[in-house]
Design an enzyme around this catalytic site. Structure first.
Site: not given
Length: 241
Positions: A17, A19, A21-22, A65, A186, A205
């Site tokens: 998760d 890409n 926002r980057w 998506n 994540r 975990e």
């Protein structure tokens, strides 16, 4: 690094998760963010081989998506084809096996041909398995598996009311040849599973990091493994003492 082979997770799942926002934070297009995210996959494969990891599942494109803009979807699949065309020989030489988990519906013939070729070419490789979850949704997978199990019992004339065992059901999952997920990572700060490998991650975990996927590197992976080492895994039971 304090990492020992016996303590390494046998199967790591990654929700890649961040890409978009980057890219946005740098004034770039979302397509450029996805391209940078592909570089992070390269780094992850390199680091996984170096650290002795064996199985990685990557959430590349979900069944949800398809709601994204058409231009972005085209860009993602164009990058996928480019990724396979430019990297497959190197991936194969390094002993990496490629798998695909997800529905084949909606995927174009061109995309399917590239995926099938990569899966077939690398099927005997044993150094690392990278499972690309493309057009994947866990609910969709479970419904499909239940339907296939029903049809198989019907073909085999097995009583439909016969009690069902987990192992029988798991044969119909995309990930039937992979071990359960031990560690789910994540990126980008979100803390939800987003319909990803729900059955397989029953006792995983869960590691959440604020690092955006295009910035995820070997040090990020090592941090997650060090954190994993500190976890006491009970699998529904109690710890000793």
């Amino acid at each position: 690094m304090g990492l020992f082979e016996s303590n390494l997770p046998k199967h790591i799942a990654v929700i890649m998760d961040g890409n978009g926002r980057w890219a946005t934070s740098r004034g770039k297009s979302r397509s450029e963010g996805h391209r940078e995210g592909a570089q992070a996959i390269d780094r992850l494969m390199d680091a996984s081989l170096e650290l002795g990891l064996k199985n990685i599942s990557l959430y590349a494109f979900s069944t949800e998506n398809w709601k994204r803009p058409v231009t972005e979807i085209r860009s993602i699949f164009s990058l996928l084809i480019e990724f396979i065309e430019t990297r497959l020989d190197t991936i194969h030489k390094r002993g990496i096996r490629i798998l695909h988990s997800g529905s084949r519906k909606k995927l174009t013939r061109g995309v399917l041909d590239k995926i099938d070729f990569a899966v077939d070419k690398t099927q005997k490789n044993k150094n690392l398995t990278v499972n690309f979850c493309l057009n994947y949704g866990s609910r969709d997978e479970l419904l499909r598996a239940a339907q296939e199990l029903f049809l198989e019992r019907k073909r085999s004339k097995v009583a439909l009311e016969k009690p069902l065992k987990e192992k029988e059901f798991e044969k119909f999952l995309y990930t039937s040849i992979l071990p359960p997920v031990d560690l789910l990572i994540r990126t980008a700060g979100e803390q939800r599973l987003s319909n990803f490998l729900l059955w397989q991650s029953a006792y995983a975990e869960l590691y959440f990091t604020d690092t955006l996927w295009p910035e995820f590197d070997k040090n990020s992976l090592v941090d997650s493994l060090k954190w994993y080492e500190t976890r006491t895994r009970k699998f529904g039971g109690l710890t000793n003492g």
